[in-house]
Design an enzyme around this catalytic site. Structure first.
Site, PDB file in Angstrom:
ATOM      1  N   LYS A  12       0.612  -8.594  -3.158  1.00 29.29           N
ATOM      2  CA  LYS A  12       1.026  -8.348  -2.843  1.00 29.29           C
ATOM      3  C   LYS A  12       1.574  -8.673  -2.094  1.00 29.29           C
ATOM      4  O   LYS A  12       1.337  -9.744  -0.996  1.00 29.29           O
ATOM      5  CB  LYS A  12       0.702  -6.653  -2.528  1.00 29.29           C
ATOM      6  CG  LYS A  12       2.577  -5.893  -1.565  1.00 29.29           C
ATOM      7  CD  LYS A  12       1.182  -4.698  -1.021  1.00 29.29           C
ATOM      8  CE  LYS A  12       0.939  -3.847  -2.130  1.00 29.29           C
ATOM      9  NZ  LYS A  12       2.095  -2.660  -2.409  1.00 29.29           N
ATOM     10  N   GLY A  39       5.989  -3.890   0.277  1.00 31.20           N
ATOM     11  CA  GLY A  39       6.158  -4.802  -0.657  1.00 31.20           C
ATOM     12  C   GLY A  39       5.968  -4.919  -1.950  1.00 31.20           C
ATOM     13  O   GLY A  39       6.463  -3.669  -2.517  1.00 31.20           O
ATOM     14  N   ASP A  84       1.844   7.680   1.441  1.00 33.69           N
ATOM     15  CA  ASP A  84       2.850   7.456   0.373  1.00 33.69           C
ATOM     16  C   ASP A  84       1.869   7.657  -0.592  1.00 33.69           C
ATOM     17  O   ASP A  84       1.763   7.142  -1.795  1.00 33.69           O
ATOM     18  CB  ASP A  84       2.936   5.420   0.253  1.00 33.69           C
ATOM     19  CG  ASP A  84       4.663   5.722  -0.329  1.00 33.69           C
ATOM     20  OD1 ASP A  84       4.901   7.167  -0.617  1.00 33.69           O
ATOM     21  OD2 ASP A  84       4.616   4.450  -0.578  1.00 33.69           O
TER      22      ASP A  84
END
Length: 473
Positions: free
Chosen positions: A155, A139, A251
């Site tokens: 977010k 996002g 990530d």
């Protein structure tokens, strides 16, 4: 059989039937035409009033039936939305948010603070583009300021990634229980009445590590090597903590490593991958990482493990050493990925081509040794086969040893060996050709010196005495 006859007036009968009546004759005068209507017999045709009164109950029954059907449909739709939880994700009706009780906001749901959608719209100035802090696979993040003065990062999750409400709230509950100084604090989220799903984090004011290495914040000052090594250690601390709680970050990258006012690390987006599907047959349904940081073995098995985080962290280490981005299209096509660029130079021991010269690699012995050691540690993290990569616990231990090593003693030792090497060279230059035995001895001495000066031997000696083992799952 009795037969009754009367003079039929076909014109009158036609009018009678058109008015809603039925043709007939009078019981008292059988030969006289009568139009039988809903409210009684008439001479020729039913009155307009009686006709409307006859239709009224039919109309009433029709309207009642339609209303009943509508009520049943509304109940069915409400029940289905409540059961699936899809209304939180699909609807765009502002009345949903306004219909929620104000008492709900600020309360706790399984320990999670609930924020109203309108509250966060106001805090972010309607998600103004000027307040956008960044975006990623899950996002877009916006700067916001709450009514109580708190600065937050909001977010806004992409709708395509939404899952069931119950699963989301359960995972949020898990994430809010994580406590580590190097993880961004999750304050809460919007409630199930909200038109959008928003997460509210603490605001970390000093930007990302990527910004400071080669982005916008490079103008504000150069990151010295001690700060970079501390960033590496604190990031490894956060990832080691996550792995201990069975959470794969998924990530890891310098854009997800934030810095506060004291340049302490706050790792962001941890555990968000838990909210989204990991089915290897549906890899396109969820973010799997960022190009330049992706575990190459993932492309073979489509399953991310904690060793995938280790690989990504290896890229982060190279960025800290080189000040180069993970992807650069201006590099040679085989070295567009920083991992390939670094592996090539580490294998050739060409560290002077890899380490950022501004760090003092050429002039500062301590910086030179530490950057070489960190580069070699990154080399182990970047192994294609995950079985040859260390665990995050082992990486953290190695980084701490690199930071605390006695480099003055190592420098003195190196000076002694360099002097000895010069003596050997002078001796060889002033003496005749050695005998085979003497030649073998000189080779052994030379090889011994090469091993001592080899970066690989240094990391083996100072960190673990042998190659770092790999025993994590």
């Amino acid at each position: 059989m009795i037969e009754m006859k009367y003079n039929a007036n076909f014109t009158a009968c036609s009018k009678c039937e058109k008015s809603g009546g039925r043709c007939g004759s009078s019981s008292q005068k059988p030969d006289k035409f009568v139009c039988y209507c809903w409210d009684g017999p008439r001479q020729l045709e039913c009155s307009q009033k009686s006709q409307s009164e006859k239709k009224r109950p039919e109309i009433g029954i029709g309207i009642g039936g339609v209303l009943l059907v509508l009520v049943v449909l509304c109940i069915a739709i409400w029940y289905r939305k409540k059961k699936t939880g899809h209304s939180i994700f699909r609807t765009r009706c502002t009345s949903l948010d306004s219909s929620a009780s104000d008492l709900e906001y600020g309360s706790k749901f399984y320990g999670v603070t609930l924020f109203s959608y309108t509250q966060l719209v106001k805090a972010t100035e309607n998600f103004d583009q000027a307040n956008e802090l960044g975006s990623g696979g899950f996002g877009t993040v916006y700067y916001g300021k709450l009514n109580d003065g708190r600065e937050v990062a909001v977010k806004r999750l992409y709708e395509k990634n939404y899952k069931r409400l119950e699963h989301f709230m359960n995972e949020i509950h898990i994430l809010t229980r994580l406590r580590n100084n190097n993880l961004v604090v999750l304050h809460g989220c919007t409630s199930h009445h909200s038109r959008e799903l928003l997460l509210v984090y603490e605001y970390v004011e000093n930007g990302t590590v990527a910004d400071h290495l080669y982005g916008e914040n490079t103008k504000s000052g150069f990151l010295p090597w001690p700060v970079r090594l501390r960033i590496a250690i604190e990031t490894a601390t956060a990832l080691s903590y996550l792995h201990a709680t069975d959470i794969i970050h998924r990530d890891v990258k310098t854009n997800n490593i934030l810095l506060d006012s004291n340049f302490s690390v706050k790792v962001a987006d941890f555990g968000l991958s838990r909210l989204f599907p990991t089915d290897k047959t549906h890899v396109s349904t969820a973010p799997q990482g960022t190009p330049g940081y992706l575990d190459p073995e993932y492309h073979q098995c489509y399953q991310l493990t904690n060793k995938s985080d280790v690989y990504s962290f290896g890229v982060v280490l190279i960025e800290l050493v080189s000040s180069l981005p993970a992807i650069d299209m201006d590099r040679h096509r085989l070295e567009i990925n920083l991992s390939n660029y670094a592996m090539n130079r580490i294998q050739r021991c060409a560290f002077d081509e890899l380490v950022d010269p501004q760090l003092g690699f050429a002039s500062n012995f301590k910086v030179r040794r530490m950057t070489i050691l960190v580069a070699e540690l990154a080399f182990q993290c970047l192994q294609h086969d995950k079985e040859f990569r260390p665990s995050m616990d082992e990486v953290l231990e190695a980084l701490k040893k690199i930071e605390s090593a006695d480099y003055e003693a190592l420098q003195a030792e190196e000076m002694v060996h360099n002097a000895a090497e010069e003596v050997v060279k002078m001796h060889i230059g002033n003496t005749p050709m050695p005998s085979p035995a003497e030649d073998d001895h000189a080779k052994l001495l030379s090889n011994h010196q090469l091993i001592l000066s080899s970066p690989i031997s240094v990391i083996d000696k100072w960190i673990s005495g042998s190659t770092i083992s790999s025993n994590s799952k």
